[in-house]
Design an enzyme around this catalytic site. Sequence first.
Site, PDB file in Angstrom:
ATOM      1  N   ASN A  14       0.163  -1.500  -0.258  1.00 10.97           N
ATOM      2  CA  ASN A  14       0.369   0.071  -0.548  1.00 10.97           C
ATOM      3  C   ASN A  14       0.678   1.387   0.088  1.00 10.97           C
ATOM      4  O   ASN A  14       0.699   2.252   0.008  1.00 10.97           O
ATOM      5  CB  ASN A  14      -0.465   0.279   1.406  1.00 10.97           C
ATOM      6  CG  ASN A  14      -0.439  -0.062   1.961  1.00 10.97           C
ATOM      7  OD1 ASN A  14       0.590  -1.243   2.648  1.00 10.97           O
ATOM      8  ND2 ASN A  14       0.338   0.955   3.016  1.00 10.97           N
ATOM      9  N   LYS A  15       2.415   1.432   0.402  1.00 10.10           N
ATOM     10  CA  LYS A  15       3.211   2.051  -0.033  1.00 10.10           C
ATOM     11  C   LYS A  15       4.554   1.853   0.348  1.00 10.10           C
ATOM     12  O   LYS A  15       4.903   0.477   0.271  1.00 10.10           O
ATOM     13  CB  LYS A  15       2.572   2.907   1.053  1.00 10.10           C
ATOM     14  CG  LYS A  15       3.749   2.305   2.931  1.00 10.10           C
ATOM     15  CD  LYS A  15       3.439   3.362   4.481  1.00 10.10           C
ATOM     16  CE  LYS A  15       4.465   2.035   5.452  1.00 10.10           C
ATOM     17  NZ  LYS A  15       3.844   3.577   6.482  1.00 10.10           N
ATOM     18  N   GLY A  16       5.352   3.211  -0.202  1.00 15.39           N
ATOM     19  CA  GLY A  16       6.449   2.890  -0.225  1.00 15.39           C
ATOM     20  C   GLY A  16       6.858   2.040  -1.257  1.00 15.39           C
ATOM     21  O   GLY A  16       6.686   2.013  -2.347  1.00 15.39           O
ATOM     22  N   ARG A  37      -2.595  -5.014   4.625  1.00 16.51           N
ATOM     23  CA  ARG A  37      -2.698  -5.478   6.619  1.00 16.51           C
ATOM     24  C   ARG A  37      -4.448  -4.471   6.941  1.00 16.51           C
ATOM     25  O   ARG A  37      -5.213  -4.808   7.495  1.00 16.51           O
ATOM     26  CB  ARG A  37      -2.160  -5.000   7.685  1.00 16.51           C
ATOM     27  CG  ARG A  37      -1.629  -4.005   8.027  1.00 16.51           C
ATOM     28  CD  ARG A  37      -0.326  -3.955   8.811  1.00 16.51           C
ATOM     29  NE  ARG A  37       0.611  -2.850   9.305  1.00 16.51           N
ATOM     30  CZ  ARG A  37       1.597  -2.657  10.393  1.00 16.51           C
ATOM     31  NH1 ARG A  37       1.055  -2.880  10.904  1.00 16.51           N
ATOM     32  NH2 ARG A  37       1.639  -1.616  10.203  1.00 16.51           N
ATOM     33  N   ASN A  89       7.457  -8.089   1.191  1.00 14.20           N
ATOM     34  CA  ASN A  89       8.125  -6.454   1.267  1.00 14.20           C
ATOM     35  C   ASN A  89       7.570  -6.562   2.335  1.00 14.20           C
ATOM     36  O   ASN A  89       8.341  -5.792   2.440  1.00 14.20           O
ATOM     37  CB  ASN A  89       7.365  -5.717  -0.135  1.00 14.20           C
ATOM     38  CG  ASN A  89       7.597  -4.467   0.150  1.00 14.20           C
ATOM     39  OD1 ASN A  89       8.528  -3.961  -0.326  1.00 14.20           O
ATOM     40  ND2 ASN A  89       6.408  -3.941   0.493  1.00 14.20           N
ATOM     41  N   TYR A 166      15.993  -6.080  13.815  1.00 17.25           N
ATOM     42  CA  TYR A 166      15.248  -6.103  12.641  1.00 17.25           C
ATOM     43  C   TYR A 166      16.721  -6.594  12.070  1.00 17.25           C
ATOM     44  O   TYR A 166      16.379  -7.190  10.876  1.00 17.25           O
ATOM     45  CB  TYR A 166      15.937  -4.365  11.973  1.00 17.25           C
ATOM     46  CG  TYR A 166      15.398  -3.831  10.595  1.00 17.25           C
ATOM     47  CD1 TYR A 166      14.357  -4.026  10.177  1.00 17.25           C
ATOM     48  CD2 TYR A 166      16.218  -3.367   9.467  1.00 17.25           C
ATOM     49  CE1 TYR A 166      14.204  -3.404   8.597  1.00 17.25           C
ATOM     50  CE2 TYR A 166      16.614  -3.225   8.177  1.00 17.25           C
ATOM     51  CZ  TYR A 166      15.351  -3.002   8.156  1.00 17.25           C
ATOM     52  OH  TYR A 166      14.894  -3.579   7.068  1.00 17.25           O
ATOM     53  N   LYS A 200      14.117   6.387   0.322  1.00 17.73           N
ATOM     54  CA  LYS A 200      13.550   7.545   1.373  1.00 17.73           C
ATOM     55  C   LYS A 200      12.082   5.961   1.063  1.00 17.73           C
ATOM     56  O   LYS A 200      11.657   7.212   0.502  1.00 17.73           O
ATOM     57  CB  LYS A 200      13.504   8.626   0.732  1.00 17.73           C
ATOM     58  CG  LYS A 200      14.647   9.159   0.466  1.00 17.73           C
ATOM     59  CD  LYS A 200      14.758  10.457  -0.401  1.00 17.73           C
ATOM     60  CE  LYS A 200      16.815  10.280  -0.704  1.00 17.73           C
ATOM     61  NZ  LYS A 200      16.072  11.708  -1.639  1.00 17.73           N
ATOM     62  N   ASP A 202       8.590   5.336   4.749  1.00 17.22           N
ATOM     63  CA  ASP A 202       8.334   6.035   6.051  1.00 17.22           C
ATOM     64  C   ASP A 202       9.574   5.406   7.121  1.00 17.22           C
ATOM     65  O   ASP A 202       9.669   5.613   7.930  1.00 17.22           O
ATOM     66  CB  ASP A 202       6.849   5.527   6.742  1.00 17.22           C
ATOM     67  CG  ASP A 202       6.219   6.723   5.227  1.00 17.22           C
ATOM     68  OD1 ASP A 202       6.588   7.811   5.149  1.00 17.22           O
ATOM     69  OD2 ASP A 202       5.077   5.939   5.395  1.00 17.22           O
TER      70      ASP A 202
HETATM   71  P1  NAP Z   1       7.356   1.036   4.517  1.00 12.43           P
HETATM   72  O1  NAP Z   1       7.015   1.988   3.505  1.00 12.43           O
HETATM   73  O2  NAP Z   1       7.227   0.962   5.461  1.00 12.43           O
HETATM   74  O3  NAP Z   1       6.480  -0.297   4.025  1.00 12.43           O
HETATM   75  C1  NAP Z   1       6.251  -1.023   4.630  1.00 12.43           C
HETATM   76  C2  NAP Z   1       5.027  -2.115   4.019  1.00 12.43           C
HETATM   77  O4  NAP Z   1       4.834  -3.257   4.710  1.00 12.43           O
HETATM   78  C3  NAP Z   1       3.971  -0.610   4.404  1.00 12.43           C
HETATM   79  O5  NAP Z   1       2.063  -1.316   3.745  1.00 12.43           O
HETATM   80  C4  NAP Z   1       2.797  -1.740   6.075  1.00 12.43           C
HETATM   81  O6  NAP Z   1       1.836  -2.081   6.080  1.00 12.43           O
HETATM   82  C5  NAP Z   1       3.474  -2.726   5.520  1.00 12.43           C
HETATM   83  N1  NAP Z   1       3.399  -4.019   6.197  1.00 12.43           N
HETATM   84  C6  NAP Z   1       4.551  -3.489   7.683  1.00 12.43           C
HETATM   85  N2  NAP Z   1       3.274  -4.480   8.930  1.00 12.43           N
HETATM   86  C7  NAP Z   1       2.773  -5.425   8.446  1.00 12.43           C
HETATM   87  C8  NAP Z   1       2.376  -6.567   8.270  1.00 12.43           C
HETATM   88  N3  NAP Z   1       2.153  -7.130   8.904  1.00 12.43           N
HETATM   89  N4  NAP Z   1       1.190  -6.887   7.088  1.00 12.43           N
HETATM   90  C9  NAP Z   1       0.710  -6.523   6.002  1.00 12.43           C
HETATM   91  N5  NAP Z   1       2.228  -5.622   5.827  1.00 12.43           N
HETATM   92  C10 NAP Z   1       2.724  -4.987   6.841  1.00 12.43           C
HETATM   93  O7  NAP Z   1       8.764   0.817   4.037  1.00 12.43           O
HETATM   94  P2  NAP Z   1       9.969   0.420   2.878  1.00 12.43           P
HETATM   95  O8  NAP Z   1      10.882   0.950   3.126  1.00 12.43           O
HETATM   96  O9  NAP Z   1       9.188   0.418   1.465  1.00 12.43           O
HETATM   97  O10 NAP Z   1       9.875  -1.377   3.002  1.00 12.43           O
HETATM   98  C11 NAP Z   1       9.612  -2.478   2.742  1.00 12.43           C
HETATM   99  C12 NAP Z   1      10.791  -3.721   1.961  1.00 12.43           C
HETATM  100  O11 NAP Z   1      11.741  -3.036   2.408  1.00 12.43           O
HETATM  101  C13 NAP Z   1      10.731  -3.791   3.912  1.00 12.43           C
HETATM  102  O12 NAP Z   1      10.187  -5.400   4.008  1.00 12.43           O
HETATM  103  C14 NAP Z   1      11.847  -3.514   4.334  1.00 12.43           C
HETATM  104  O13 NAP Z   1      12.759  -3.466   5.461  1.00 12.43           O
HETATM  105  C15 NAP Z   1      12.946  -3.901   3.272  1.00 12.43           C
HETATM  106  N6  NAP Z   1      14.299  -3.005   3.122  1.00 12.43           N
HETATM  107  C16 NAP Z   1      13.890  -0.987   2.824  1.00 12.43           C
HETATM  108  C17 NAP Z   1      15.012  -0.785   2.456  1.00 12.43           C
HETATM  109  C18 NAP Z   1      15.079   1.605   3.014  1.00 12.43           C
HETATM  110  O14 NAP Z   1      15.661   1.839   2.713  1.00 12.43           O
HETATM  111  N7  NAP Z   1      13.394   1.537   2.690  1.00 12.43           N
HETATM  112  C19 NAP Z   1      16.401  -1.358   3.011  1.00 12.43           C
HETATM  113  C20 NAP Z   1      15.651  -2.367   3.099  1.00 12.43           C
HETATM  114  C21 NAP Z   1      15.086  -3.121   2.818  1.00 12.43           C
HETATM  115  P3  NAP Z   1       1.146  -0.227   6.758  1.00 12.43           P
HETATM  116  O15 NAP Z   1       1.284   1.018   5.732  1.00 12.43           O
HETATM  117  O16 NAP Z   1       0.219  -0.644   7.248  1.00 12.43           O
HETATM  118  O17 NAP Z   1       2.105  -0.121   8.002  1.00 12.43           O
END
Ligand code: NAP
Length: 243
Positions: A14-16, A37, A89, A166, A200, A202
């Site tokens: 739904n985001k990111g 979720r 993801n 983490y 970049k 949340d």
């Molecule tokens: P984000 O913008 O915070 O998005 C995270 C997503 O996961 C949101 O849609 C969130 O939903 C969902 N989520 C959290 N808990 C959940 C649950 N119990 N069931 C279903 N959905 C759930 O983060 P992002 O940066 O895009 O991260 C995406 C993935 O990339 C993650 O696995 C993260 O660890 C990985 N990652 C990110 C980075 C980075 O630099 N950003 C680097 C390495 C790895 P809600 O909106 O409902 O909270």
Amino acid sequence: MADTDRIALVTGANKGIGLEIARQFAQSGVLVIIGARDPVRAEAARDDLTAQGLKAQSLRLDLTDQATIATAVETIHAGYGRLDILVNNAGIVDAADGPPSTSSAEAARRIMDTNFVGTLAVTQAMLPLLRQAPAARIVNLSSSLGSLSVNGDSTSPYYSARLIGYNASKAAVNMLTVQLAQELGDTPIVVNSVSPGFVKTDLTGHAGFMTPEEGAKMPVRYALLGEDAVSGRFVEPNGETPW
Ligand code: NAP
């Protein structure tokens, strides 16, 4: 098989980065299912894509709620009878996480429960549908912070990022990639860990060097790998990441 025939599920879409992975799938003609979720956020993300003329569906999927996982399996089974791509993801960080001496153990438990156990539960539940696809692809969103080698390398820019919950959760996701790739070695299913880069969103408090659109590129590339696809790897935009 044309991309128009492929069906992909993206968790936390739904985001990111997840939303951008979904958008790029839809732009390639893959029929994308947005897992989220919160059903309202799931529908908003779907409407975002369909407003651009892209094909997308949404369903409720909470990694920590087995009933929503079971319902998602039933919905995909009834609609398509198979799943070609699973992108694990969804993931969280927690403000109470930190170095091993001071991190909240409860925070570490929450992170593990979502990032590792939830990812495992979704993968197990979707496997029968993935087995029905001609050559399914599983992409696990990992992080350089999940690399034991990087954590132990004092010259690495990630060396000081001590988030025991983490980092351990992503190391555990990598273990899932290694073991599942071995287990599925005699099937056409390919499983890889992809670190998207520092993006970049949340999750990072909007710190990072990449936009979500850029961060989505590697996961999408690995999800769309062809017949010569490698399995059981850990990759990032700069190449292979050491385990
Ligand atoms: P984000 O913008 O915070 O998005 C995270 C997503 O996961 C949101 O849609 C969130 O939903 C969902 N989520 C959290 N808990 C959940 C649950 N119990 N069931 C279903 N959905 C759930 O983060 P992002 O940066 O895009 O991260 C995406 C993935 O990339 C993650 O696995 C993260 O660890 C990985 N990652 C990110 C980075 C980075 O630099 N950003 C680097 C390495 C790895 P809600 O909106 O409902 O909270």
